[in-house]
Design a protein around this motif. Structure first.
Motif, PDB file in Angstrom:
ATOM      1  N   MET A 103       0.843  -1.196   0.000  1.00 48.09           N
ATOM      2  CA  MET A 103       0.000   0.000   0.000  1.00 48.09           C
ATOM      3  C   MET A 103       0.879   1.249   0.000  1.00 48.09           C
ATOM      4  O   MET A 103       1.918   1.292   0.666  1.00 48.09           O
ATOM      5  N   LEU A 104       0.441   2.244  -0.743  1.00 47.38           N
ATOM      6  CA  LEU A 104       1.146   3.525  -0.801  1.00 47.38           C
ATOM      7  C   LEU A 104       0.435   4.520   0.114  1.00 47.38           C
ATOM      8  O   LEU A 104      -0.793   4.609   0.113  1.00 47.38           O
ATOM      9  N   VAL A 105       1.220   5.248   0.906  1.00 47.18           N
ATOM     10  CA  VAL A 105       0.677   6.245   1.826  1.00 47.18           C
ATOM     11  C   VAL A 105       1.122   7.632   1.358  1.00 47.18           C
ATOM     12  O   VAL A 105       2.314   7.868   1.141  1.00 47.18           O
ATOM     13  N   LYS A 106       0.164   8.533   1.206  1.00 43.99           N
ATOM     14  CA  LYS A 106       0.460   9.903   0.794  1.00 43.99           C
ATOM     15  C   LYS A 106       0.155  10.829   1.967  1.00 43.99           C
ATOM     16  O   LYS A 106      -0.948  10.782   2.527  1.00 43.99           O
ATOM     17  N   TRP A 107       1.130  11.641   2.333  1.00 40.20           N
ATOM     18  CA  TRP A 107       0.934  12.590   3.435  1.00 40.20           C
ATOM     19  C   TRP A 107       1.111  14.005   2.884  1.00 40.20           C
ATOM     20  O   TRP A 107       2.158  14.335   2.337  1.00 40.20           O
ATOM     21  N   ILE A 108       0.071  14.807   3.023  1.00 39.45           N
ATOM     22  CA  ILE A 108       0.081  16.190   2.530  1.00 39.45           C
ATOM     23  C   ILE A 108      -0.031  17.136   3.717  1.00 39.45           C
ATOM     24  O   ILE A 108      -0.879  16.941   4.592  1.00 39.45           O
ATOM     25  N   ARG A 109       0.855  18.135   3.751  1.00 47.65           N
ATOM     26  CA  ARG A 109       0.772  19.211   4.755  1.00 47.65           C
ATOM     27  C   ARG A 109       0.715  20.524   4.014  1.00 47.65           C
ATOM     28  O   ARG A 109       1.481  20.727   3.065  1.00 47.65           O
ATOM     29  N   CYS A 110      -0.122  21.439   4.464  1.00 45.47           N
ATOM     30  CA  CYS A 110      -0.111  22.762   3.855  1.00 45.47           C
ATOM     31  C   CYS A 110      -0.576  23.810   4.859  1.00 45.47           C
ATOM     32  O   CYS A 110      -1.251  23.506   5.839  1.00 45.47           O
ATOM     33  N   THR A 111      -0.168  25.038   4.590  1.00 45.96           N
ATOM     34  CA  THR A 111      -0.593  26.171   5.398  1.00 45.96           C
ATOM     35  C   THR A 111      -1.806  26.792   4.718  1.00 45.96           C
ATOM     36  O   THR A 111      -1.732  27.189   3.553  1.00 45.96           O
ATOM     37  N   VAL A 112      -2.909  26.856   5.427  1.00 47.14           N
ATOM     38  CA  VAL A 112      -4.188  27.287   4.841  1.00 47.14           C
ATOM     39  C   VAL A 112      -4.373  28.791   5.046  1.00 47.14           C
ATOM     40  O   VAL A 112      -4.182  29.308   6.152  1.00 47.14           O
TER      41      VAL A 112
ATOM     42  N   ARG B 276      -0.506  24.165  15.276  1.00 46.61           N
ATOM     43  CA  ARG B 276      -0.622  25.384  14.455  1.00 46.61           C
ATOM     44  C   ARG B 276      -1.974  25.392  13.763  1.00 46.61           C
ATOM     45  O   ARG B 276      -2.236  24.560  12.891  1.00 46.61           O
ATOM     46  N   ALA B 277      -2.812  26.324  14.154  1.00 45.64           N
ATOM     47  CA  ALA B 277      -4.214  26.334  13.703  1.00 45.64           C
ATOM     48  C   ALA B 277      -4.382  26.456  12.196  1.00 45.64           C
ATOM     49  O   ALA B 277      -5.422  26.080  11.646  1.00 45.64           O
ATOM     50  N   ASP B 278      -3.366  26.986  11.491  1.00 43.11           N
ATOM     51  CA  ASP B 278      -3.503  27.171  10.043  1.00 43.11           C
ATOM     52  C   ASP B 278      -2.901  26.034   9.217  1.00 43.11           C
ATOM     53  O   ASP B 278      -2.863  26.113   7.987  1.00 43.11           O
ATOM     54  N   VAL B 279      -2.434  24.969   9.872  1.00 39.99           N
ATOM     55  CA  VAL B 279      -1.812  23.851   9.141  1.00 39.99           C
ATOM     56  C   VAL B 279      -2.793  22.686   9.044  1.00 39.99           C
ATOM     57  O   VAL B 279      -3.365  22.244  10.040  1.00 39.99           O
ATOM     58  N   ALA B 280      -2.992  22.222   7.800  1.00 36.60           N
ATOM     59  CA  ALA B 280      -3.859  21.064   7.540  1.00 36.60           C
ATOM     60  C   ALA B 280      -3.010  19.868   7.126  1.00 36.60           C
ATOM     61  O   ALA B 280      -1.976  20.028   6.460  1.00 36.60           O
ATOM     62  N   HIS B 281      -3.446  18.688   7.538  1.00 37.24           N
ATOM     63  CA  HIS B 281      -2.794  17.431   7.146  1.00 37.24           C
ATOM     64  C   HIS B 281      -3.837  16.546   6.471  1.00 37.24           C
ATOM     65  O   HIS B 281      -4.977  16.451   6.961  1.00 37.24           O
ATOM     66  N   VAL B 282      -3.446  15.903   5.381  1.00 37.04           N
ATOM     67  CA  VAL B 282      -4.331  14.942   4.709  1.00 37.04           C
ATOM     68  C   VAL B 282      -3.522  13.669   4.454  1.00 37.04           C
ATOM     69  O   VAL B 282      -2.356  13.732   4.033  1.00 37.04           O
ATOM     70  N   PHE B 283      -4.135  12.528   4.735  1.00 36.61           N
ATOM     71  CA  PHE B 283      -3.493  11.223   4.544  1.00 36.61           C
ATOM     72  C   PHE B 283      -4.318  10.412   3.552  1.00 36.61           C
ATOM     73  O   PHE B 283      -5.514  10.197   3.769  1.00 36.61           O
ATOM     74  N   GLY B 284      -3.671   9.995   2.454  1.00 38.96           N
ATOM     75  CA  GLY B 284      -4.356   9.215   1.432  1.00 38.96           C
ATOM     76  C   GLY B 284      -3.704   7.852   1.268  1.00 38.96           C
ATOM     77  O   GLY B 284      -2.492   7.706   1.483  1.00 38.96           O
ATOM     78  N   PHE B 285      -4.481   6.857   0.887  1.00 40.05           N
ATOM     79  CA  PHE B 285      -3.990   5.479   0.809  1.00 40.05           C
ATOM     80  C   PHE B 285      -4.393   4.855  -0.521  1.00 40.05           C
ATOM     81  O   PHE B 285      -5.563   4.928  -0.918  1.00 40.05           O
ATOM     82  N   TRP B 286      -3.402   4.236  -1.171  1.00 35.99           N
ATOM     83  CA  TRP B 286      -3.607   3.616  -2.486  1.00 35.99           C
ATOM     84  C   TRP B 286      -3.045   2.208  -2.476  1.00 35.99           C
ATOM     85  O   TRP B 286      -2.056   1.940  -1.801  1.00 35.99           O
ATOM     86  N   GLU B 287      -3.661   1.335  -3.262  1.00 37.68           N
ATOM     87  CA  GLU B 287      -3.209  -0.056  -3.302  1.00 37.68           C
ATOM     88  C   GLU B 287      -1.765  -0.172  -3.788  1.00 37.68           C
ATOM     89  O   GLU B 287      -1.016  -1.020  -3.320  1.00 37.68           O
ATOM     90  N   SER B 288      -1.382   0.675  -4.733  1.00 40.16           N
ATOM     91  CA  SER B 288      -0.020   0.587  -5.270  1.00 40.16           C
ATOM     92  C   SER B 288       0.375   1.920  -5.904  1.00 40.16           C
ATOM     93  O   SER B 288      -0.471   2.773  -6.181  1.00 40.16           O
ATOM     94  N   ARG B 289       1.644   2.056  -6.161  1.00 37.80           N
ATOM     95  CA  ARG B 289       2.171   3.254  -6.819  1.00 37.80           C
ATOM     96  C   ARG B 289       1.594   3.397  -8.228  1.00 37.80           C
ATOM     97  O   ARG B 289       1.331   4.514  -8.694  1.00 37.80           O
ATOM     98  N   ALA B 290       1.379   2.270  -8.901  1.00 36.20           N
ATOM     99  CA  ALA B 290       0.858   2.311 -10.280  1.00 36.20           C
ATOM    100  C   ALA B 290      -0.549   2.922 -10.311  1.00 36.20           C
ATOM    101  O   ALA B 290      -0.853   3.770 -11.150  1.00 36.20           O
ATOM    102  N   PHE B 291      -1.407   2.512  -9.382  1.00 34.20           N
ATOM    103  CA  PHE B 291      -2.762   3.084  -9.314  1.00 34.20           C
ATOM    104  C   PHE B 291      -2.691   4.583  -8.999  1.00 34.20           C
ATOM    105  O   PHE B 291      -3.420   5.388  -9.574  1.00 34.20           O
ATOM    106  N   TYR B 292      -1.809   4.935  -8.074  1.00 31.13           N
ATOM    107  CA  TYR B 292      -1.671   6.338  -7.675  1.00 31.13           C
ATOM    108  C   TYR B 292      -1.186   7.187  -8.855  1.00 31.13           C
ATOM    109  O   TYR B 292      -1.729   8.264  -9.125  1.00 31.13           O
ATOM    110  N   ASP B 293      -0.162   6.705  -9.562  1.00 30.04           N
ATOM    111  CA  ASP B 293       0.383   7.459 -10.702  1.00 30.04           C
ATOM    112  C   ASP B 293      -0.676   7.660 -11.783  1.00 30.04           C
ATOM    113  O   ASP B 293      -0.756   8.724 -12.411  1.00 30.04           O
ATOM    114  N   SER B 294      -1.491   6.633 -11.989  1.00 31.63           N
ATOM    115  CA  SER B 294      -2.556   6.714 -12.987  1.00 31.63           C
ATOM    116  C   SER B 294      -3.573   7.795 -12.587  1.00 31.63           C
ATOM    117  O   SER B 294      -3.996   8.612 -13.408  1.00 31.63           O
ATOM    118  N   PHE B 295      -3.943   7.833 -11.303  1.00 34.23           N
ATOM    119  CA  PHE B 295      -4.865   8.854 -10.810  1.00 34.23           C
ATOM    120  C   PHE B 295      -4.269  10.255 -10.980  1.00 34.23           C
ATOM    121  O   PHE B 295      -4.944  11.189 -11.422  1.00 34.23           O
TER     122      PHE B 295
END
Length: 201
Positions: A1-10, A43-62
């Motif tokens: 499984m591929l795990v994607k972690w996104i952080r950003c300042t909103v 930090r109140a202005d920082v958002a985190h998002v965690f996404g999960f994909w079966e494989s890198r190939a599926f993720y790259d296609s998306f």
């Protein structure tokens, strides 16, 4: 499984949250396993998002097909985005599923480990940290992932911030000494994330 972690300042909280709900469009994507996230407790202005994909190939296609259309809804609502991808190596506790409905907070730890200590660090994660976390009241599930360059991710879901806080106070220092964590780690960043139910896909 591929795990994607996104952080950003909103910069536009309401706009960002509206856009976050548009990610429900992920549901039909081949290989998509789940997504959730929320706001940093530090930090109140920082958002985190965690996404999960079966494989890198599926993720790259998306990414090549549908990503930009879904992401357009949040354009201009954030800055300083950081995206990290990790391969799931093993579960913390058992049977990790990318579900967010039974947890209130996520603890995320991102470690850069000295190359010659990576094997030791991984072993200590399995032998010292995992059993301690799995046995802690309020710990729901978690995972351990890695990326090239000695980068590791430990993600744990907790029923409440209070239960995670108790684990931190009672055990972390002692476990750290036992696992020789200071000798393994070159750098560590982390956060505690209050999950937003409307962000769960």
């Amino acid at each position: 499984m591929l795990v994607k972690w996104i952080r950003c300042t909103v910069v536009d909280r309401r706009g960002f949250e509206r856009g976050q709900r548009k990610w429900a469009g992920l549901l039909g994507e081949p290989g998509f396993r789940g997504q959730g996230g929320g706001w940093s407790r530090q930090r109140a202005d920082v958002a985190h998002v965690f996404g999960f994909w079966e494989s890198r190939a599926f993720y790259d296609s998306f990414m090549a097909r549908s990503h930009d259309r879904l992401a357009a809804a949040q354009s201009g609502t954030y800055k300083n985005i950081q995206v990290n991808l990790f391969d799931h190596r093993f579960d913390v506790k058992t049977g990790f599923e990318p579900r967010f409905t039974d947890a209130d907070v996520v603890r995320v730890a991102h470690c850069t480990v000295h190359a010659e200590r990576a094997e030791h660090y991984t072993l200590m994660q399995q032998k010292v940290w995992n059993p301690a976390m799995a046995g802690s009241p309020g710990m729901v599930r978690g995972l351990f992932g890695d990326a090239p360059g000695g980068e590791f991710l430990v993600l744990s879901m907790w029923r409440s911030a209070a239960e995670h806080g108790k684990y931190q106070v009672d055990r972390v220092e002692r476990l750290s000494a036992r696992a020789q964590t200071d000798a393994d780690i070159a750098a560590i960043t982390g956060d505690i994330v209050d999950l937003e139910s409307t962000w769960t896909v």
